[in-house]
Design a protein around this motif. Structure first.
Motif, PDB file in Angstrom:
ATOM      1  N   ASP A   1       2.234 -42.196  -6.420  1.00  0.00           N
ATOM      2  CA  ASP A   1       2.531 -40.930  -7.089  1.00  0.00           C
ATOM      3  C   ASP A   1       3.907 -40.391  -6.742  1.00  0.00           C
ATOM      4  OD1 ASP A   1      -0.118 -40.840  -8.180  1.00  0.00           O
ATOM      5  OD2 ASP A   1      -0.833 -40.184  -6.216  1.00  0.00           O
ATOM      6  N   THR A   2       4.484 -40.809  -5.634  1.00  0.00           N
ATOM      7  CA  THR A   2       5.772 -40.281  -5.192  1.00  0.00           C
ATOM      8  C   THR A   2       6.822 -41.378  -5.237  1.00  0.00           C
ATOM      9  OG1 THR A   2       5.445 -40.842  -2.857  1.00  0.00           O
ATOM     10  CG2 THR A   2       4.558 -38.730  -3.631  1.00  0.00           C
ATOM     11  N   ALA A   3       8.084 -40.979  -5.216  1.00  0.00           N
ATOM     12  CA  ALA A   3       9.175 -41.953  -5.231  1.00  0.00           C
ATOM     13  C   ALA A   3       9.110 -42.862  -4.006  1.00  0.00           C
ATOM     14  CB  ALA A   3      10.520 -41.234  -5.297  1.00  0.00           C
ATOM     15  N   ALA A   4       8.780 -42.290  -2.860  1.00  0.00           N
ATOM     16  CA  ALA A   4       8.701 -43.090  -1.629  1.00  0.00           C
ATOM     17  C   ALA A   4       7.571 -44.114  -1.727  1.00  0.00           C
ATOM     18  CB  ALA A   4       8.484 -42.176  -0.427  1.00  0.00           C
ATOM     19  N   ALA A   5       6.419 -43.687  -2.248  1.00  0.00           N
ATOM     20  CA  ALA A   5       5.295 -44.609  -2.388  1.00  0.00           C
ATOM     21  C   ALA A   5       5.614 -45.711  -3.383  1.00  0.00           C
ATOM     22  CB  ALA A   5       4.046 -43.844  -2.819  1.00  0.00           C
ATOM     23  N   GLN A   6       6.362 -45.376  -4.427  1.00  0.00           N
ATOM     24  CA  GLN A   6       6.743 -46.391  -5.411  1.00  0.00           C
ATOM     25  C   GLN A   6       7.699 -47.408  -4.806  1.00  0.00           C
ATOM     26  OE1 GLN A   6       8.141 -44.219  -8.876  1.00  0.00           O
ATOM     27  NE2 GLN A   6       6.235 -43.040  -8.974  1.00  0.00           N
ATOM     28  N   ARG A   7       8.624 -46.953  -3.993  1.00  0.00           N
ATOM     29  CA  ARG A   7       9.545 -47.886  -3.327  1.00  0.00           C
ATOM     30  C   ARG A   7       8.779 -48.826  -2.411  1.00  0.00           C
ATOM     31  NH1 ARG A   7      12.873 -43.263  -3.054  1.00  0.00           N
ATOM     32  NH2 ARG A   7      12.174 -42.816  -0.918  1.00  0.00           N
ATOM     33  N   THR A   8       7.847 -48.283  -1.646  1.00  0.00           N
ATOM     34  CA  THR A   8       7.042 -49.130  -0.756  1.00  0.00           C
ATOM     35  C   THR A   8       6.263 -50.165  -1.550  1.00  0.00           C
ATOM     36  OG1 THR A   8       6.824 -47.359   0.881  1.00  0.00           O
ATOM     37  CG2 THR A   8       5.172 -49.121   0.939  1.00  0.00           C
ATOM     38  N   TYR A   9       5.655 -49.723  -2.613  1.00  0.00           N
ATOM     39  CA  TYR A   9       4.864 -50.612  -3.469  1.00  0.00           C
ATOM     40  C   TYR A   9       5.709 -51.773  -3.994  1.00  0.00           C
ATOM     41  CZ  TYR A   9       2.222 -52.065  -7.612  1.00  0.00           C
ATOM     42  OH  TYR A   9       1.564 -52.793  -8.562  1.00  0.00           O
ATOM     43  N   LEU A  10       6.890 -51.467  -4.517  1.00  0.00           N
ATOM     44  CA  LEU A  10       7.753 -52.506  -5.084  1.00  0.00           C
ATOM     45  C   LEU A  10       8.356 -53.385  -3.991  1.00  0.00           C
ATOM     46  CD1 LEU A  10       9.474 -50.456  -7.909  1.00  0.00           C
ATOM     47  CD2 LEU A  10       7.704 -52.209  -8.158  1.00  0.00           C
ATOM     48  N   ASP A  11       8.661 -52.813  -2.842  1.00  0.00           N
ATOM     49  CA  ASP A  11       9.184 -53.619  -1.729  1.00  0.00           C
ATOM     50  C   ASP A  11       8.168 -54.670  -1.303  1.00  0.00           C
ATOM     51  OD1 ASP A  11      11.558 -52.239  -1.694  1.00  0.00           O
ATOM     52  OD2 ASP A  11      11.034 -50.958   0.024  1.00  0.00           O
ATOM     53  N   VAL A  12       6.894 -54.277  -1.212  1.00  0.00           N
ATOM     54  CA  VAL A  12       5.846 -55.228  -0.844  1.00  0.00           C
ATOM     55  C   VAL A  12       5.707 -56.312  -1.902  1.00  0.00           C
ATOM     56  CG1 VAL A  12       3.357 -55.471  -0.442  1.00  0.00           C
ATOM     57  CG2 VAL A  12       4.607 -53.573   0.584  1.00  0.00           C
ATOM     58  N   ALA A  13       5.802 -55.928  -3.177  1.00  0.00           N
ATOM     59  CA  ALA A  13       5.706 -56.904  -4.258  1.00  0.00           C
ATOM     60  C   ALA A  13       6.853 -57.907  -4.197  1.00  0.00           C
ATOM     61  CB  ALA A  13       5.695 -56.186  -5.606  1.00  0.00           C
ATOM     62  N   ARG A  14       8.058 -57.414  -3.981  1.00  0.00           N
ATOM     63  CA  ARG A  14       9.219 -58.321  -3.907  1.00  0.00           C
ATOM     64  C   ARG A  14       9.122 -59.250  -2.699  1.00  0.00           C
ATOM     65  NH1 ARG A  14      12.040 -53.212  -4.997  1.00  0.00           N
ATOM     66  NH2 ARG A  14      12.526 -53.132  -7.240  1.00  0.00           N
ATOM     67  N   ALA A  15       8.634 -58.711  -1.587  1.00  0.00           N
ATOM     68  CA  ALA A  15       8.482 -59.535  -0.386  1.00  0.00           C
ATOM     69  C   ALA A  15       7.486 -60.670  -0.629  1.00  0.00           C
ATOM     70  CB  ALA A  15       8.043 -58.668   0.794  1.00  0.00           C
ATOM     71  N   PHE A  16       6.472 -60.392  -1.418  1.00  0.00           N
ATOM     72  CA  PHE A  16       5.498 -61.437  -1.740  1.00  0.00           C
ATOM     73  C   PHE A  16       6.176 -62.582  -2.479  1.00  0.00           C
ATOM     74  CE2 PHE A  16       2.314 -63.516  -4.316  1.00  0.00           C
ATOM     75  CZ  PHE A  16       1.235 -63.635  -3.463  1.00  0.00           C
TER      76      PHE A  16
ATOM     77  N   GLY B   1       4.530 -54.475 -10.374  1.00  0.00           N
ATOM     78  CA  GLY B   1       4.408 -55.184  -9.109  1.00  0.00           C
ATOM     79  C   GLY B   1       4.124 -56.661  -9.238  1.00  0.00           C
ATOM     80  N   TRP B   2       3.513 -57.069 -10.348  1.00  0.00           N
ATOM     81  CA  TRP B   2       2.966 -58.415 -10.429  1.00  0.00           C
ATOM     82  C   TRP B   2       4.030 -59.494 -10.310  1.00  0.00           C
ATOM     83  CZ3 TRP B   2      -1.592 -59.982  -9.425  1.00  0.00           C
ATOM     84  CH2 TRP B   2      -2.034 -61.232  -9.836  1.00  0.00           C
TER      85      TRP B   2
ATOM     86  N   ARG C   1       8.326 -59.220 -17.611  1.00  0.00           N
ATOM     87  CA  ARG C   1       8.848 -58.588 -16.407  1.00  0.00           C
ATOM     88  C   ARG C   1       9.026 -57.099 -16.733  1.00  0.00           C
ATOM     89  NH1 ARG C   1       7.428 -63.081 -15.326  1.00  0.00           N
ATOM     90  NH2 ARG C   1       8.641 -64.717 -14.256  1.00  0.00           N
ATOM     91  N   VAL C   2       8.363 -56.239 -15.990  1.00  0.00           N
ATOM     92  CA  VAL C   2       8.328 -54.812 -16.302  1.00  0.00           C
ATOM     93  C   VAL C   2       8.876 -54.027 -15.118  1.00  0.00           C
ATOM     94  CG1 VAL C   2       6.816 -52.848 -16.804  1.00  0.00           C
ATOM     95  CG2 VAL C   2       6.384 -55.064 -17.889  1.00  0.00           C
TER      96      VAL C   2
ATOM     97  N   MET D   1       1.783 -55.707  -2.710  1.00  0.00           N
ATOM     98  CA  MET D   1       1.418 -56.397  -3.939  1.00  0.00           C
ATOM     99  C   MET D   1       0.023 -55.991  -4.355  1.00  0.00           C
ATOM    100  SD  MET D   1      -0.432 -59.086  -5.415  1.00  0.00           S
ATOM    101  CE  MET D   1      -0.851 -60.365  -4.257  1.00  0.00           C
ATOM    102  N   THR D   2      -0.113 -55.540  -5.567  1.00  0.00           N
ATOM    103  CA  THR D   2      -1.434 -55.273  -6.092  1.00  0.00           C
ATOM    104  C   THR D   2      -2.022 -56.545  -6.675  1.00  0.00           C
ATOM    105  OG1 THR D   2      -2.693 -53.816  -7.511  1.00  0.00           O
ATOM    106  CG2 THR D   2      -0.640 -54.600  -8.387  1.00  0.00           C
ATOM    107  N   THR D   3      -3.275 -56.498  -7.000  1.00  0.00           N
ATOM    108  CA  THR D   3      -3.942 -57.686  -7.508  1.00  0.00           C
ATOM    109  C   THR D   3      -4.463 -57.424  -8.902  1.00  0.00           C
ATOM    110  OG1 THR D   3      -4.615 -58.314  -5.286  1.00  0.00           O
ATOM    111  CG2 THR D   3      -5.774 -59.353  -7.092  1.00  0.00           C
ATOM    112  N   ARG D   4      -3.858 -58.059  -9.892  1.00  0.00           N
ATOM    113  CA  ARG D   4      -4.372 -57.967 -11.246  1.00  0.00           C
ATOM    114  C   ARG D   4      -5.826 -58.401 -11.250  1.00  0.00           C
ATOM    115  NH1 ARG D   4      -1.605 -58.601 -16.699  1.00  0.00           N
ATOM    116  NH2 ARG D   4       0.092 -57.862 -15.404  1.00  0.00           N
TER     117      ARG D   4
END
Length: 512
Positions: free
Chosen positions: A176-191, A420-421, A389-390, A1-4
């Motif tokens: 920047d990569t598909a794998a990094a994007q999946r990780t990023y969104l997985d962490v956001a959803r887990a939050f 991610g938000w 929701r984006v 999860m990133t932080t706005r």
């Protein structure tokens, strides 16, 4: 999860102030009882009963690092309010309050309620730490801070532990990569899933409209016919929503560091890209560096850190995302620009420790590695409010290029933040933009600062217009701070004259 980018209070220092205290469950022997009055048109629970003011307890992790018990002049209490205002049968939630009684020789005006922004900031924690700035106002007002529902001592939203938070801060927030994007969104959803699991009862009911209705119950419980209010940053949105719902109960309201009420989910993020890029360019101009030259310098540094995180003298390294967070913090106030200069110079020499210290302060991480859940409440309130929701595809195809063009430094970070938000958030949002028209309200003082990074000045002009003709009164503060009160003699005097003497400045007044 990133932080706005946190829409914080007053200036950079107050965004971070996490100290102060919760409310005591035991009688210290020096308490004070205050009758709650029945304010007309009240919603939900009756106010019959007493506010039982007692000595404040020691702070908790929910208030953040560096917290201290406030002095003896501070008292704490709690006010039960309906969890669901339109259905009191759903139970209650306790709203934590703190006060310092008026202590001047002049006639007491009433209570002055504060909100320091966030959303997710604790008024119980922040008000005692910043009270010296409000000594003049304390001469005729009881100073009142509160934790909005879902925050700190008011049933704090908690979504994950500190170890999970630490891991989340280490991932790539500009993937920047598909794998990094999946990780990023997985962490956001887990939050979001963690919020539902740990705070499911309160989570659907932490939005700004509910908090505004709580404020009217606080007003009545304090015995005031009108609400006198000083709101900073997100607190301006909360105060304006209150004015919309309760225009006849508006007393003297100040909105300082104003959120743009016409900006939707994407527009609000884009406003912050504009604001922080403007602040960065002002910072470089102050040091005789051109906007393009300074921006390119930061972009090169961030790319270098992204490829090889910097050593910090600890077992933690400075990642690109943490470096960007460390850069953001000093841009809240020009008083912090020297810290930014030192931190950037160290980072360019391969030492990430100063930027990491700034990032940890912004992220509410204490010396023991524990994180305050303040940003949990921030995200929960924001996603309960906004329908936005984006998707990741929308970021790639619609927003990333635009945001990056506005700011190569902050644009990618805040563009990906859109996805991610509120990813798969378990609660639907209430609005695209808040309704803040307040026809029939007394004049409301709207204060905008020209170089405000987190809430760009243009939002203050739009807020004054949206409140309505004869209601919104715009006061412009020329400066480079997030929030104006206490930063210039002219602006502070104008706000004090309004709050203490009811003297409204001419609409369009400018203070240098």
């Amino acid at each position: 999860m990133t932080t706005r980018v946190r829409v914080g209070a007053l200036a950079a220092a107050l965004v971070l102030l996490a100290g102060a205290a919760g409310c005591s469950g035991g009688d210290s022997g020096d308490g004070d009882r205050e009758r709650r009055t029945e304010g007309s048109g009240r919603t939900g629970q009756s106010a019959a009963g007493d506010l039982d003011w007692k000595r404040c307890e020691a702070p908790t992790t929910a208030h953040g690092s560096g917290a201290e018990r406030p002095g003896d002049r501070w008292q704490c209490a709690s006010l039960p309010v309906p969890l669901v205002h339109d259905d009191p049968s759903k139970g209650t939630v306790d709203i934590a309050l703190i006060r310092a009684k008026a202590k001047g020789s002049g006639a007491r005006i009433g209570s002055l309620l504060f909100n320091f922004g966030g959303p997710g900031g604790s008024g119980v924690a922040t008000l005692p730490l910043s009270a010296s700035q409000f000594a003049t106002l304390n001469g005729r007002y009881d100073l009142i801070g509160f934790d909005p529902r879902g925050v700190a001592d008011s049933s704090a939203v908690v979504c994950r532990g500190s170890a999970e938070t630490e891991r989340a801060h280490r991932i790539d927030h500009t993937p920047d990569t598909a794998a990094a994007q999946r990780t990023y969104l997985d962490v956001a959803r887990a939050f979001g899933a963690g919020c539902a699991e740990r705070s499911g009862r309160i989570l659907p009911h932490v939005g700004t409209e509910s908090a505004a209705r709580d404020m009217d119950l606080i007003r009545a419980a304090l015995g005031d016919d009108k609400l006198h209010y000083l709101g900073f940053s997100y607190g301006t949105e909360l105060g304006a929503v209150y004015a919309h719902h309760f225009p006849q109960r508006v007393g003297r309201l100040v909105l300082d560091g104003v959120v743009d009420p016409t900006a939707d989910f994407v527009g609000g993020a884009r406003n912050q890209v504009v604001g922080f890029q403007r602040a960065l360019e002002n910072y470089f101009a102050d040091r005789g560096v051109g906007a393009r030259e300074g921006t390119d310098r930061i972009v090169r540094l961030l790319k270098r850190i992204d490829a090889a995180p910097l050593e910090t003298g600890t077992d933690r390294k400075l990642t690109e995302s943490l470096a960007l967070t460390g850069i953001i913090l000093p841009l809240y106030s020009e008083d912090s620009w020297p810290q930014l200069t030192e931190a950037l110079a160290a980072a360019e020499d391969g030492d990430g420790s100063d930027l990491l210290t700034l990032a940890d302060a912004y992220n509410n991480r204490d010396s023991e590695g524990e994180y305050s859940p303040q940003d949990h409440a921030q995200r929960a309130i924001s996603c309960a409010d906004s329908k936005g929701r984006v998707t990741a595809e929308q970021v790639r195809s619609r927003y990333l290029a635009d945001f990056t063009e506005v700011s190569p430094v902050f644009g990618p970070y805040l563009a990906w933040d859109l996805a991610g938000w509120c990813a798969d958030w378990p609660v639907e949002g209430a609005w695209d933009t808040p309704e803040v028209s307040a026809k029939g309200a007394a004049p409301i003082l709207v204060v905008g600062t020209t170089g405000d990074s987190a809430t760009p000045y243009e939002g203050a002009k739009r807020m004054a217009d949206e409140l309505g003709e004869g209601v919104g009164v715009l006061l412009t503060n020329k400066g480079d701070t997030h929030g104006a009160y206490g930063t210039s003699e002219c602006t502070t005097r104008a706000i004090d004259d309004y709050l203490l003497r009811g003297k409204t400045p001419k609409n369009g007044t400018t203070c240098s």
